[in-house]
Design an enzyme around this catalytic site. Structure first.
Site, PDB file in Angstrom:
ATOM      1  N   HIS A 119      -2.567   8.096   6.474  1.00  0.00           N
ATOM      2  CA  HIS A 119      -2.829   6.792   5.853  1.00  0.00           C
ATOM      3  C   HIS A 119      -4.245   6.367   6.251  1.00  0.00           C
ATOM      4  O   HIS A 119      -5.013   5.949   5.423  1.00  0.00           O
ATOM      5  CB  HIS A 119      -1.767   5.781   6.294  1.00  0.00           C
ATOM      6  N   HIS A 131      -9.754   2.418   0.324  1.00  0.00           N
ATOM      7  CA  HIS A 131      -8.310   2.233   0.371  1.00  0.00           C
ATOM      8  C   HIS A 131      -7.860   1.708  -0.988  1.00  0.00           C
ATOM      9  O   HIS A 131      -8.110   0.561  -1.342  1.00  0.00           O
ATOM     10  CB  HIS A 131      -7.942   1.250   1.486  1.00  0.00           C
ATOM     11  N   CYS A 171       0.787  -1.234   0.000  1.00  0.00           N
ATOM     12  CA  CYS A 171       0.000   0.000   0.000  1.00  0.00           C
ATOM     13  C   CYS A 171       0.820   1.285   0.000  1.00  0.00           C
ATOM     14  O   CYS A 171       0.254   2.370  -0.056  1.00  0.00           O
ATOM     15  CB  CYS A 171      -0.998  -0.042   1.146  1.00  0.00           C
TER      16      CYS A 171
END
Lengths: 86, 589
Positions: free
Chosen positions: B293, B328, B160
């Site tokens: 994040h 996400h 990620c």
């Protein structure tokens, strides 16, 4: 119960890929998690949740619930005996 | 050192298919998370942040014939890259400048492979589709479709944080005069593979995600792509380009704690944020907005909050997680959120954290949005599995900070180790305990053994940096997960297989084992992966950013994949191969 305990031990050894370990190496009353016992962690809990669903038809919706169930092989066996669907 | 500027950007995400529509959604506080429309999963109960375009529509936009099967990752990437180039006003056809395209992705062509895997194994007609499987292939095709025919290309796969690491690499290559224009970012399509994988980890929320909320119960997966056009300030000024922002600081660190969980004290996040602030020549009080994040999982948000509190203390700037809009977007999130931060800076607002209602002690309180602000410095966080944590700072003005930097340090090989036969794993007990081995496929074992052996030879306990190359990652676990999905459907899949399937598993497992919190990166660009890894390692040493670097190439074949490659007459895969080199700075100079 004793038979279920041995079955669970051997299923755990296979599922978690505990190389070189036999059912006699796992103490039925020792903690499964943390350094004082077998030393399993959160990912192992997730694998055990899948194991319960596959083999016993038991669905645990959240890992936190699993913590109580997976205290030791004995607590797990008691839980399975009470809740198994297959 | 030259200042690095952003002269263009493009974005496609759940809240819009271009920068203007993304901006409109952000200002209207409109989420793009909702019911699944395009992904054909049985898990309809899981909300997702899908890009509101079918593959057919994207092919039309790109002028690709409908009968061509192309990965959704490739299509999304090509659209965002085209937008970025157009926005920058660059005329590549007339330019003699050296162009590079750097993309971050992990899923790559998995959306195709998971659909055709069984067919590919027996049917020669479906077979060529496997050429699109690896991350590198997806990058190369996106570059082609965006008209970047002569660009050098590479792919970073640190889960990620991939896209943010692509932007960092772009900045480093420009400072080091290895390219004149770099298009950098990331692309990731939703796939059954990672939707089910995240689901086995029980970190997907069945409601809209609520980052930093007391009731947060996981993330929603999203998809998309975003790229920035980066140049040296002087070059951009000479061609009269619009400068949208400056890349003033960045850092890549490793939490070195656990394969899928973040540490309680957020050490990796703390290191990446503080090093980025220091590199920019700033102090924490200069940061006016943080795009966190903030995935919405209990663990990430608590760990990130802890790191934020350690750095900003009582003077916390506004923080939001725009994953509450986009979902996400995994490997693409770093560049998607950098573009969102750029939009905020250029349009004088701070995006809200959506769906936040209840305060909790273990997390920061996110902002509900601010209008009419001037933002000089924005910090953007992007963290990945294995603790691959990166932070980026964009600034409205040039800092002209004098970054002390050498350019002349030579590297020498301090040690080397190779495993090319599974028989060699018999010595694994010396390095790997049975409890560690329970979750290690053959490739991870050979990677750990060769790394520890080489470090021991070199007399180093923990290297300054770890750079890893892999064409396919831990293929045996990915193939087992694929086979499980095709045989048993989308239920009762193994979390252990999924957590090992990301390309960066190897690099982060080595970091965990050697307690290395330094720079940690994984290249997955086909047969060129190792070339790029060595180039990165030498650059780190040359510029004085590391004195010792552990570089490794790790790949393995499975019978299914080796057979397909043989039928395709493609470069074969060894059954098992780990080649580790310890590079160190030549002190004799």
């Amino acid at each position: 119960m004793e038979q279920l305990i041995d079955t669970l031990k051997s299923q755990i050894i296979t599922t978690l890929n505990l190389e070189d370990m036999s059912i006699d190496d796992i103490d039925t009353d020792a903690p499964l998690f943390g350094e004082d016992g077998l030393g399993l962690d959160s990912i192992d809990i997730l694998e055990l949740i899948v194991l319960l669903e596959r083999n016993y038809g038991i669905r645990l919706a959240n890992p936190a619930e699993g913590k109580e169930v997976f205290k030791s092989i004995r607590t797990l066996a008691q839980y399975v005996e009470k809740n198994r669907k297959k | 050192m030259p200042d690095i500027v952003i002269t263009g950007y493009g974005i496609v995400s759940a809240i819009g298919n271009d920068a203007q529509s993304v901006l409109d959604s952000l200002r209207a506080k409109r989420t793009g998370i909702g019911k699944m429309q395009y992904l054909t999963s049985t898990h309809k109960e899981l909300p997702v942040g899908e890009v509101k375009l079918s593959n057919q529509e994207m092919k039309d936009m790109l002028g690709v014939p409908q009968d061509r099967v192309l990965s959704r990752t490739t299509l999304l990437g090509a659209i965002a890259a085209r937008q970025a180039l157009e926005h920058s006003g660059l005329q590549l056809t007339e330019s003699t400048r050296r162009v590079a395209f750097i993309s971050g992705t992990t899923v790559g062509g998995m959306d195709i492979t998971e659909h055709y895997f069984e067919q590919m194994q027996r049917d020669d007609q479906a077979l060529p589709l496997f050429a699109q499987h690896d991350s590198g292939a997806s990058t190369i095709e996106s570059a082609r479709l965006a008209g970047l025919h002569d660009a050098q290309t590479t792919t970073i796969s640190t889960a990620c944080s991939s896209a943010l690491n692509a932007i960092i690499l772009a900045s480093e290559m420009l400072k080091n005069d290895e390219a004149d224009v770099v298009i950098a970012g990331g692309a990731e399509a939703l796939s059954l593979f990672h939707l089910n994988g995240f689901n086995t980890l029980m970190i997907l929320d069945k409601e809209q995600c609520r980052p930093f909320d007391a009731t947060r119960a996981g993330l929603n997966l999203g998809e998309g792509a975003a790229y920035l056009v980066l140049e040296r300030e002087q070059d951009a000024q000479e061609r009269g380009a619009d400068i949208h922002a400056y890349v003033s600081g960045y850092a890549n660190a490793c939490d070195a704690y656990h394969q899928t969980a973040s540490s309680d004290d957020g050490q990796g996040a703390y290191l990446s944020m503080s090093a980025a602030i220091a590199r920019a020549g700033l102090s924490p009080k200069d940061i006016q907005y943080i795009n966190a994040h903030g995935t919405g999982t209990p663990n990430n948000d608590a760990s990130e909050s802890q790191a934020l509190r350690r750095i900003f203390g009582e003077n916390m700037p506004p923080v939001s997680s725009t994953k509450s809009y986009t979902g996400h977007t995994t490997s693409a999130s770093g560049s998607i959120e950098t573009v969102i931060s750029l939009l905020a800076m250029e349009h004088n607002f701070i995006p809200a954290s959506l769906a936040w209602h209840t305060q909790a002690d273990d997390v920061i309180t996110p902002t509900q949005g601010v209008e009419g602000v001037t933002l000089d410095h924005v910090l953007c966080n992007s963290f990945g599995f294995g603790g691959n944590d990166s932070s980026l700072i964009i600034s409205a003005h040039a800092s002209h900070a004098e970054e002390p930097r050498r350019t002349d340090i030579q590297s020498i090989v301090a040690a080397e180790s190779i495993i090319d036969d599974p028989e060699q794993l018999k010595q694994s007990r010396k390095w790997i305990s049975p409890m560690e081995a329970r979750r290690m496929g053959k490739l991870l074992k050979s990677a750990i053994i060769t790394s520890l052996e080489a470090l021991e030879q070199a007399g180093i306990q923990s290297p300054d940096a770890i750079v890893t190359a892999t064409r396919y990652g831990m293929l045996d676990v990915s193939v087992r997960f694929l086979n499980d999905m095709s045989q048993n459907g989308e239920e009762q899949l193994s979390p252990t297989l999924f957590m090992q399937s990301t390309h960066n598993t190897i690099s982060s497992a080595i970091a965990i084992r050697t307690h290395c919190h330094g720079y940690n990166i994984t290249y997955s660009h086909g047969t060129q992966s190792m070339e790029w890894a060595l180039r990165d390692a030498r650059r780190l040493i040359q510029t004085g950013q590391a004195k010792t670097v552990l570089v490794g190439l790790h790949d393995q074949g499975t019978p299914e994949v080796c057979d397909m490659l043989r039928r395709m007459k493609a470069e074969p895969l060894p059954e098992l191969y780990s080649h580790v080199i310890v590079l160190k700075a030549d002190d004799s100079q």
